[in-house]
Design a protein around this motif. Structure first.
Motif, PDB file in Angstrom:
ATOM      1  N   ALA A  26      -2.250  14.212  -0.248  1.00 53.54           N
ATOM      2  CA  ALA A  26      -2.616  15.877  -0.119  1.00 53.54           C
ATOM      3  C   ALA A  26      -3.825  16.234  -0.622  1.00 53.54           C
ATOM      4  N   GLY A  27      -4.105  15.801  -1.881  1.00 57.24           N
ATOM      5  CA  GLY A  27      -5.155  16.299  -2.758  1.00 57.24           C
ATOM      6  C   GLY A  27      -6.572  15.687  -2.395  1.00 57.24           C
ATOM      7  N   TYR A  28      -6.255  14.349  -1.905  1.00 54.47           N
ATOM      8  CA  TYR A  28      -7.569  13.929  -1.375  1.00 54.47           C
ATOM      9  C   TYR A  28      -8.256  14.311  -0.493  1.00 54.47           C
ATOM     10  N   PHE A  29      -7.647  14.965   0.582  1.00 57.06           N
ATOM     11  CA  PHE A  29      -8.267  15.536   1.585  1.00 57.06           C
ATOM     12  C   PHE A  29      -8.995  17.070   1.271  1.00 57.06           C
ATOM     13  N   LEU A  34       6.468  11.045  -4.936  1.00 56.84           N
ATOM     14  CA  LEU A  34       6.097  12.241  -5.085  1.00 56.84           C
ATOM     15  C   LEU A  34       4.634  12.252  -5.439  1.00 56.84           C
ATOM     16  N   GLU A  35       4.448  11.261  -6.333  1.00 62.18           N
ATOM     17  CA  GLU A  35       3.050  10.955  -7.169  1.00 62.18           C
ATOM     18  C   GLU A  35       2.029  10.760  -6.003  1.00 62.18           C
ATOM     19  N   SER A  58      10.380   4.478  -5.929  1.00 61.99           N
ATOM     20  CA  SER A  58      11.298   5.414  -6.775  1.00 61.99           C
ATOM     21  C   SER A  58      10.808   6.879  -6.248  1.00 61.99           C
ATOM     22  N   ILE A  59      11.666   7.848  -6.255  1.00 61.17           N
ATOM     23  CA  ILE A  59      11.448   9.135  -5.687  1.00 61.17           C
ATOM     24  C   ILE A  59      10.143   9.826  -6.662  1.00 61.17           C
ATOM     25  N   GLY A  60      10.217   9.682  -7.882  1.00 64.33           N
ATOM     26  CA  GLY A  60       8.826   9.976  -8.650  1.00 64.33           C
ATOM     27  C   GLY A  60       7.689   9.536  -8.325  1.00 64.33           C
ATOM     28  N   ASN A  85       0.884  -1.312  -0.136  1.00 66.69           N
ATOM     29  CA  ASN A  85       0.045   0.035  -0.127  1.00 66.69           C
ATOM     30  C   ASN A  85       0.722   1.314   0.216  1.00 66.69           C
ATOM     31  N   MET A  86       2.173   1.193   0.052  1.00 69.95           N
ATOM     32  CA  MET A  86       2.974   2.141   0.112  1.00 69.95           C
ATOM     33  C   MET A  86       4.444   2.118  -0.368  1.00 69.95           C
ATOM     34  N   PRO A  87       5.030   3.029  -1.282  1.00 74.29           N
ATOM     35  CA  PRO A  87       4.371   3.760  -1.827  1.00 74.29           C
ATOM     36  C   PRO A  87       3.365   3.514  -3.133  1.00 74.29           C
ATOM     37  N   GLY A  88       3.321   2.387  -3.803  1.00 78.88           N
ATOM     38  CA  GLY A  88       2.627   2.229  -4.977  1.00 78.88           C
ATOM     39  C   GLY A  88       2.084   0.619  -4.689  1.00 78.88           C
ATOM     40  N   ILE A  89       1.259   0.286  -5.414  1.00 83.89           N
ATOM     41  CA  ILE A  89       0.731  -1.200  -5.511  1.00 83.89           C
ATOM     42  C   ILE A  89       1.553  -2.096  -6.430  1.00 83.89           C
ATOM     43  N   ASP A  90       2.282  -3.014  -6.004  1.00 86.83           N
ATOM     44  CA  ASP A  90       3.275  -3.955  -6.784  1.00 86.83           C
ATOM     45  C   ASP A  90       4.399  -3.068  -7.550  1.00 86.83           C
ATOM     46  N   GLN A  91       4.704  -1.921  -7.156  1.00 85.42           N
ATOM     47  CA  GLN A  91       5.683  -1.423  -7.804  1.00 85.42           C
ATOM     48  C   GLN A  91       6.754  -0.971  -6.888  1.00 85.42           C
ATOM     49  N   SER A  92       8.183  -0.876  -7.563  1.00 78.10           N
ATOM     50  CA  SER A  92       9.317  -0.709  -6.597  1.00 78.10           C
ATOM     51  C   SER A  92       9.350   0.740  -6.413  1.00 78.10           C
TER      52      SER A  92
END
Length: 265
Positions: free
Chosen positions: A262-265, A255-256, A250-252, A241-248
């Motif tokens: 932040a935008g969700y709230f 940040l995404e 990376s800084i990019g 669940n962090m920072p992505g799902i089934d993704q290694s």
């Protein structure tokens, strides 16, 4: 004379009168009709099914355990704080595992969110503004499409707006307590806690540590959640669940994810 008039206006805003009760009644009637006629039979889909129902169902079938420890997909709430799904599970135990019950909590919190928006608007700029704010939220397509879903969206909204209301009243303990509840619903509500602390430091220009610590209390929620997860499940936060799902990592990607956080709230 001006100060007396302002004090009298403030006293009026603090009172609940028949007009307020009438507006609350109309909101309750409208939300009830929306629930009964439109949303109570709406199928559960997306995240509400992927981890919402899965987690609530597991909790209901396992003695209302506060920290879910299921091994199936979504049974640990996708890494989120699971208190909302615990409340859903408690409703399941009392009323049954039905779609109507799945939408019941969102309907209750939707009413509280609209009522709180009305009350905050009334507090800031009078009854007409409060009514306008309440109606604007009620007819918002985004609100209507999201608030009745079996997810903690409406609960976060309700707790946040009532927290702001009590902050305006200078009832800081209640403001912080409701902010804690909002974070227990969804971690993004930490933005509200940060805002309170920033206001204290930037606008008041002094470090009132007791109040700052009070507004920092919501940060205990993810800390306690992480520690509890570690002892119950063996992880602090669910890795996928962090920072992505089934993704290694990376800084990019980080940040995404932070942008959406932040935008969700």
């Amino acid at each position: 004379m001006h100060n007396r008039n302002m004090a009298e206006l403030d006293r009026r805003r603090m009172k609940t009168d028949r007009t307020d009760i009438l507006f609350y009644g109309l909101i309750l009637l409208t939300v009830s009709l929306l629930y009964l006629l439109l949303y109570s039979d709406l199928p559960i889909y997306g995240d509400a099914w992927g981890y919402g129902y899965s987690c609530a169902n597991w909790i209901a079938d396992n003695g209302l355990q506060l920290i879910p420890s299921g091994t199936g997909r979504g049974e640990t709430a996708g890494g989120h704080v699971a208190f909302y799904f615990w409340m859903w599970a408690a409703a399941m135990r009392v009323f049954g595992h039905t779609v109507k019950i799945a939408h019941l909590l969102p309907a209750v919190f939707s009413f509280l969110a609209i009522a709180g928006t009305y009350r905050l608007g009334r507090e800031l700029a009078g009854r007409a503004m409060g009514i306008a704010c309440g109606i604007a939220l009620l007819v918002s397509p985004l609100f209507l499409s999201q608030a009745f879903r079996p997810l903690p969206i409406a609960a976060v909204m309700a707790a946040s707006v009532w927290s702001l209301f009590f902050y305006k009243r200078e009832k800081y303990f209640m403001a912080s307590l409701l902010c804690v509840f909002a974070v227990m619903m969804r971690e993004q509500a930490l933005v509200l806690s940060v805002t309170y602390i920033a206001v204290e430091i930037y606008f008041f220009r002094q470090l009132r540590w007791r109040r700052i610590l009070l507004f920092a209390a919501p940060f205990l929620v993810p800390v306690i959640h992480g520690i509890s997860n570690y002892f119950v499940n063996g992880f602090v936060f669910l890795p996928i669940n962090m920072p992505g799902i089934d993704q290694s990592f990376s800084i990019g990607l980080f940040l995404e994810r932070m942008k959406f956080f932040a935008g969700y709230f």
